[in-house]
Design a protein around this motif. Structure first.
Motif, PDB file in Angstrom:
ATOM      1  N   LEU A 228      -7.859   4.129  10.012  1.00 30.20           N
ATOM      2  CA  LEU A 228      -7.634   2.997  10.919  1.00 30.20           C
ATOM      3  C   LEU A 228      -8.458   1.779  10.534  1.00 30.20           C
ATOM      4  CD1 LEU A 228      -7.279   4.702  14.428  1.00 30.20           C
ATOM      5  CD2 LEU A 228      -5.617   4.431  12.574  1.00 30.20           C
ATOM      6  N   LEU A 229      -9.668   1.989  10.036  1.00 32.45           N
ATOM      7  CA  LEU A 229     -10.459   0.841   9.584  1.00 32.45           C
ATOM      8  C   LEU A 229      -9.880   0.218   8.323  1.00 32.45           C
ATOM      9  CD1 LEU A 229     -14.121   1.971  10.334  1.00 32.45           C
ATOM     10  CD2 LEU A 229     -12.867   0.066  11.376  1.00 32.45           C
ATOM     11  N   GLN A 230      -9.234   1.010   7.484  1.00 30.27           N
ATOM     12  CA  GLN A 230      -8.550   0.436   6.333  1.00 30.27           C
ATOM     13  C   GLN A 230      -7.389  -0.448   6.780  1.00 30.27           C
ATOM     14  OE1 GLN A 230      -8.920   0.544   2.790  1.00 30.27           O
ATOM     15  NE2 GLN A 230     -10.992   1.084   3.421  1.00 30.27           N
ATOM     16  N   LEU A 231      -6.664  -0.018   7.805  1.00 29.24           N
ATOM     17  CA  LEU A 231      -5.585  -0.850   8.339  1.00 29.24           C
ATOM     18  C   LEU A 231      -6.146  -2.130   8.936  1.00 29.24           C
ATOM     19  CD1 LEU A 231      -3.279   1.810  10.065  1.00 29.24           C
ATOM     20  CD2 LEU A 231      -3.175   0.936   7.736  1.00 29.24           C
ATOM     21  N   LEU A 232      -7.258  -2.021   9.655  1.00 34.31           N
ATOM     22  CA  LEU A 232      -7.903  -3.217  10.197  1.00 34.31           C
ATOM     23  C   LEU A 232      -8.258  -4.196   9.077  1.00 34.31           C
ATOM     24  CD1 LEU A 232     -10.700  -3.462  12.864  1.00 34.31           C
ATOM     25  CD2 LEU A 232     -11.014  -4.550  10.655  1.00 34.31           C
ATOM     26  N   ALA A 233      -8.783  -3.682   7.975  1.00 34.53           N
ATOM     27  CA  ALA A 233      -9.176  -4.557   6.873  1.00 34.53           C
ATOM     28  C   ALA A 233      -7.980  -5.341   6.333  1.00 34.53           C
ATOM     29  CB  ALA A 233      -9.827  -3.734   5.756  1.00 34.53           C
ATOM     30  N   LEU A 234      -6.827  -4.696   6.229  1.00 38.94           N
ATOM     31  CA  LEU A 234      -5.641  -5.386   5.716  1.00 38.94           C
ATOM     32  C   LEU A 234      -5.149  -6.443   6.697  1.00 38.94           C
ATOM     33  CD1 LEU A 234      -3.665  -2.393   4.180  1.00 38.94           C
ATOM     34  CD2 LEU A 234      -4.966  -4.132   2.954  1.00 38.94           C
ATOM     35  N   VAL A 235      -5.249  -6.158   7.995  1.00 44.90           N
ATOM     36  CA  VAL A 235      -4.818  -7.132   9.001  1.00 44.90           C
ATOM     37  C   VAL A 235      -5.779  -8.314   9.051  1.00 44.90           C
ATOM     38  CG1 VAL A 235      -4.491  -7.496  11.487  1.00 44.90           C
ATOM     39  CG2 VAL A 235      -3.618  -5.415  10.404  1.00 44.90           C
ATOM     40  N   ALA A 236      -7.091  -8.047   8.924  1.00 45.79           N
ATOM     41  CA  ALA A 236      -8.104  -9.074   9.164  1.00 45.79           C
ATOM     42  C   ALA A 236      -8.551  -9.826   7.924  1.00 45.79           C
ATOM     43  CB  ALA A 236      -9.326  -8.431   9.828  1.00 45.79           C
ATOM     44  N   MET A 237      -8.277  -9.323   6.722  1.00 45.70           N
ATOM     45  CA  MET A 237      -8.815  -9.905   5.502  1.00 45.70           C
ATOM     46  C   MET A 237      -8.320 -11.328   5.251  1.00 45.70           C
ATOM     47  SD  MET A 237      -6.520  -7.757   2.754  1.00 45.70           S
ATOM     48  CE  MET A 237      -6.783  -8.743   1.285  1.00 45.70           C
ATOM     49  N   GLU A 238      -9.094 -12.058   4.466  1.00 48.19           N
ATOM     50  CA  GLU A 238      -8.681 -13.376   4.003  1.00 48.19           C
ATOM     51  C   GLU A 238      -7.690 -13.225   2.841  1.00 48.19           C
ATOM     52  OE1 GLU A 238      -9.486 -16.349   5.378  1.00 48.19           O
ATOM     53  OE2 GLU A 238     -10.400 -15.120   6.942  1.00 48.19           O
ATOM     54  N   PRO A 239      -6.906 -14.259   2.555  1.00 49.00           N
ATOM     55  CA  PRO A 239      -5.935 -14.155   1.448  1.00 49.00           C
ATOM     56  C   PRO A 239      -6.627 -13.882   0.121  1.00 49.00           C
ATOM     57  CG  PRO A 239      -5.449 -16.058   2.830  1.00 49.00           C
ATOM     58  CD  PRO A 239      -6.779 -15.533   3.280  1.00 49.00           C
ATOM     59  N   PRO A 240      -6.175 -12.864  -0.615  1.00 44.87           N
ATOM     60  CA  PRO A 240      -6.765 -12.592  -1.931  1.00 44.87           C
ATOM     61  C   PRO A 240      -6.206 -13.536  -2.996  1.00 44.87           C
ATOM     62  CG  PRO A 240      -5.018 -11.020  -1.502  1.00 44.87           C
ATOM     63  CD  PRO A 240      -5.121 -11.888  -0.268  1.00 44.87           C
ATOM     64  N   THR A 241      -6.958 -13.717  -4.050  1.00 42.08           N
ATOM     65  CA  THR A 241      -6.475 -14.545  -5.155  1.00 42.08           C
ATOM     66  C   THR A 241      -5.288 -13.886  -5.847  1.00 42.08           C
ATOM     67  OG1 THR A 241      -8.728 -15.357  -5.511  1.00 42.08           O
ATOM     68  CG2 THR A 241      -7.164 -15.682  -7.307  1.00 42.08           C
ATOM     69  N   SER A 242      -5.301 -12.547  -5.914  1.00 42.44           N
ATOM     70  CA  SER A 242      -4.213 -11.781  -6.511  1.00 42.44           C
ATOM     71  C   SER A 242      -4.191 -10.412  -5.854  1.00 42.44           C
ATOM     72  CB  SER A 242      -4.420 -11.635  -8.026  1.00 42.44           C
ATOM     73  OG  SER A 242      -5.446 -10.690  -8.300  1.00 42.44           O
ATOM     74  N   THR A 243      -3.209  -9.593  -6.215  1.00 44.17           N
ATOM     75  CA  THR A 243      -3.179  -8.221  -5.714  1.00 44.17           C
ATOM     76  C   THR A 243      -3.845  -7.265  -6.690  1.00 44.17           C
ATOM     77  OG1 THR A 243      -0.960  -7.921  -6.645  1.00 44.17           O
ATOM     78  CG2 THR A 243      -1.098  -8.577  -4.325  1.00 44.17           C
ATOM     79  N   GLY A 244      -4.598  -7.790  -7.642  1.00 40.67           N
ATOM     80  CA  GLY A 244      -5.400  -6.939  -8.502  1.00 40.67           C
ATOM     81  C   GLY A 244      -6.444  -6.202  -7.696  1.00 40.67           C
ATOM     82  N   HIS A 245      -6.874  -5.045  -8.198  1.00 43.96           N
ATOM     83  CA  HIS A 245      -7.735  -4.203  -7.380  1.00 43.96           C
ATOM     84  C   HIS A 245      -9.054  -4.874  -7.020  1.00 43.96           C
ATOM     85  CE1 HIS A 245     -10.632  -2.941 -10.548  1.00 43.96           C
ATOM     86  NE2 HIS A 245      -9.623  -3.056 -11.376  1.00 43.96           N
ATOM     87  N   ARG A 246      -9.625  -5.668  -7.901  1.00 44.55           N
ATOM     88  CA  ARG A 246     -10.906  -6.306  -7.581  1.00 44.55           C
ATOM     89  C   ARG A 246     -10.728  -7.353  -6.488  1.00 44.55           C
ATOM     90  NH1 ARG A 246     -15.351  -9.145 -11.673  1.00 44.55           N
ATOM     91  NH2 ARG A 246     -16.728  -9.877 -10.007  1.00 44.55           N
ATOM     92  N   ASP A 247      -9.736  -8.239  -6.628  1.00 45.81           N
ATOM     93  CA  ASP A 247      -9.524  -9.286  -5.636  1.00 45.81           C
ATOM     94  C   ASP A 247      -9.177  -8.703  -4.276  1.00 45.81           C
ATOM     95  OD1 ASP A 247     -10.003 -11.297  -7.474  1.00 45.81           O
ATOM     96  OD2 ASP A 247      -7.896 -11.514  -8.032  1.00 45.81           O
ATOM     97  N   LEU A 248      -8.286  -7.725  -4.266  1.00 39.75           N
ATOM     98  CA  LEU A 248      -7.846  -7.149  -3.003  1.00 39.75           C
ATOM     99  C   LEU A 248      -8.995  -6.432  -2.294  1.00 39.75           C
ATOM    100  CD1 LEU A 248      -5.249  -6.809  -1.309  1.00 39.75           C
ATOM    101  CD2 LEU A 248      -4.894  -4.627  -2.454  1.00 39.75           C
TER     102      LEU A 248
END
Length: 450
Positions: A228-248
């Motif tokens: 559930l905290l992983q889902l929260l992170a996706l909802v709350a995160m700022e826009p990433p520069t890319s969907t690469g693993h480091r940026d995301l």
């Protein structure tokens, strides 16, 4: 693609329920290298053919739609070695036939993760190998930090895959697409326009014979601390520069670091815990949790957990995020619900309810509730639901995660600092519950919860 998959704890429940069917789905989809091998290691004394026969029986139960050809194509890749996975010498002997780097999956109780990792370090594992770790990652924050230290003494972080199959669910991935590929949502994705967010994973299933693990964990550790905290992170995160693993993952950890757990004097108001009593779910009788085989009533283990947290940053200041999960409930509810604030002025004679966005996780669907002029009186409003349902994914989430491991892509895995932040957030709640600050409620199995 790495060609050697090694499963420590190959005869366990995790391997049977998830890992082996995921490998079979990858084979059926033509996504496995022809040279892919699967080596199972555990204490069982059995030869390769006995191991393959057991795997065929498991696939018949867990993936009955697979063709006999696909089942044979997977089981022919299997080999088995007997060893104590926490003994470096025994593990070295079991791994002696490897001709190249391996992806080593710890399908083990988390209590022996550290021993297994230390044994791998002394086993002569080929260079370039990868480590796959299941949740729960550690037993608490201190244990997670020790486990990370042990792992980093043997593996580079980019070669470590702390898997969470929730991250490969179709609607979870669509959270990213919805937010960052559509101009209409991101401008209103903040505290100015959003009143609250609910992240819910309610299940109708009860214990299902998992007392050995679940009674020592409970709902908060089993679901909230990771999924559930992983889902929260996706909802709350700022826009990433890319969907690469480091940026995301950098943007996810920013969001998790901003999460504020309830203060000690707010635990009673912002958290709830409960466990089910006897009842009926979907027409079947369910015993009380404390009467389930293998349960120790003295542990005070919860089967329902609800926690409200806040994300202390500019975007989300003051918006409550409610995380809820429970077992043996009357209705399965697995969704993220974003409730928007009402419009600042209502020119209509009737009050329009606020908009609501629902992202359902199983089955996968997204719906948006909006208000439109009615078909009769043009100044009376009607509620309209805009629905989008998604066809089933070709591959189940576990197969997507495993494919990322084999290709060396950690995007759908959890980084070490993310795992530690999850424990930082839930530990104050665990302490308050352990101290008896929050009472243990009850709810009948088959009800809506406490």
């Amino acid at each position: 693609m790495i060609q050697n998959l090694v499963v420590l704890g190959a005869s366990g429940d995790l391997s049977a329920r998830y890992l082996l069917p995921a490998v079979a789905r990858l084979h059926a989809a033509g996504l496995l290298d022809d040279r892919q091998t699967i080596l199972g290691i555990d204490r069982d004394e059995r030869d390769d053919e006995e191991f393959r026969a057991a795997a065929r029986a498991r696939l018949a139960r867990k993936a009955p739609d697979l063709s006999a050809r696909d089942v044979r194509g997977v089981t022919d890749r299997l080999r088995h070695r007997s060893a104590d996975v926490t003994d470096a010498a025994q593990l070295a002997a079991a791994l002696g036939d490897l001709t190249g780097p391996a992806a080593v999956y710890l399908a083990l109780p988390n209590t022996i993760f550290q021993g297994a990792v230390r044994a791998l370090a002394g086993s002569g594992l080929p260079a370039g190998s990868r480590l796959i770790v299941e949740k729960p990652f550690g037993a608490d924050l201190a244990d997670a930090r020790r486990l990370n230290e042990t792992i980093h003494g043997c593996f580079a972080e980019d070669d470590v895959f702390r898997v969470d199959h929730f991250l490969a669910k179709q609607t979870v991935l669509n959270v990213l697409g919805l937010r960052f590929a559509n101009r209409v949502f991101e401008p209103v994705w903040n505290a100015l326009h959003i009143a609250s967010v609910d992240i819910v994973w309610d299940e109708t299933v009860a214990l299902k014979g998992r007392a050995g693990y679940y009674d020592g964990a409970g709902a908060l550790k089993d679901m909230t601390q990771n999924h559930l905290l992983q889902l929260l992170a996706l909802v709350a995160m700022e826009p990433p520069t890319s969907t690469g693993h480091r940026d995301l993952r950098d943007r996810k950890i920013d969001a998790l670091r901003a999460v504020r757990p309830p203060a000690a004097d707010q635990m009673g108001a912002l958290t709830r815990r409960a466990r089910y009593t006897a009842g009926r779910v979907d027409g079947r009788s369910v015993p009380a949790y404390v009467d389930e085989p293998g349960v120790d009533p003295g542990r005070d283990t919860e089967t329902f957990a609800e926690v409200t947290v806040y994300v202390d940053n500019w975007r989300w200041a003051g918006v409550p995020f409610r995380l809820r999960t429970g077992k043996a409930l009357g209705q399965a509810r697995r969704e993220i619900v974003v409730r928007f604030r009402p419009v600042p002025h209502q020119p209509f004679p009737d009050t329009a309810p606020a908009n609501r966005l629902r992202m359902r996780l199983d089955p996968d669907a997204i719906s948006l509730d909006i208000n439109l002029n009615g078909s009769g009186d043009p100044f009376c409003l009607e509620r309209v639901h805009l629905d989008a349902r998604f066809p089933a994914q070709q591959l189940p989430p576990y197969a997507h995660v495993l494919l990322g491991v084999l290709h060396g892509d950690p995007t759908l895995s959890i980084r070490g600092d993310e795992a530690e932040e999850g424990w930082r957030i839930v530990e104050p709640v665990l302490k308050a519950w352990s101290d008896g600050t929050v009472p243990m409620l009850t709810y009948p199995a088959g009800s809506g919860g406490p």
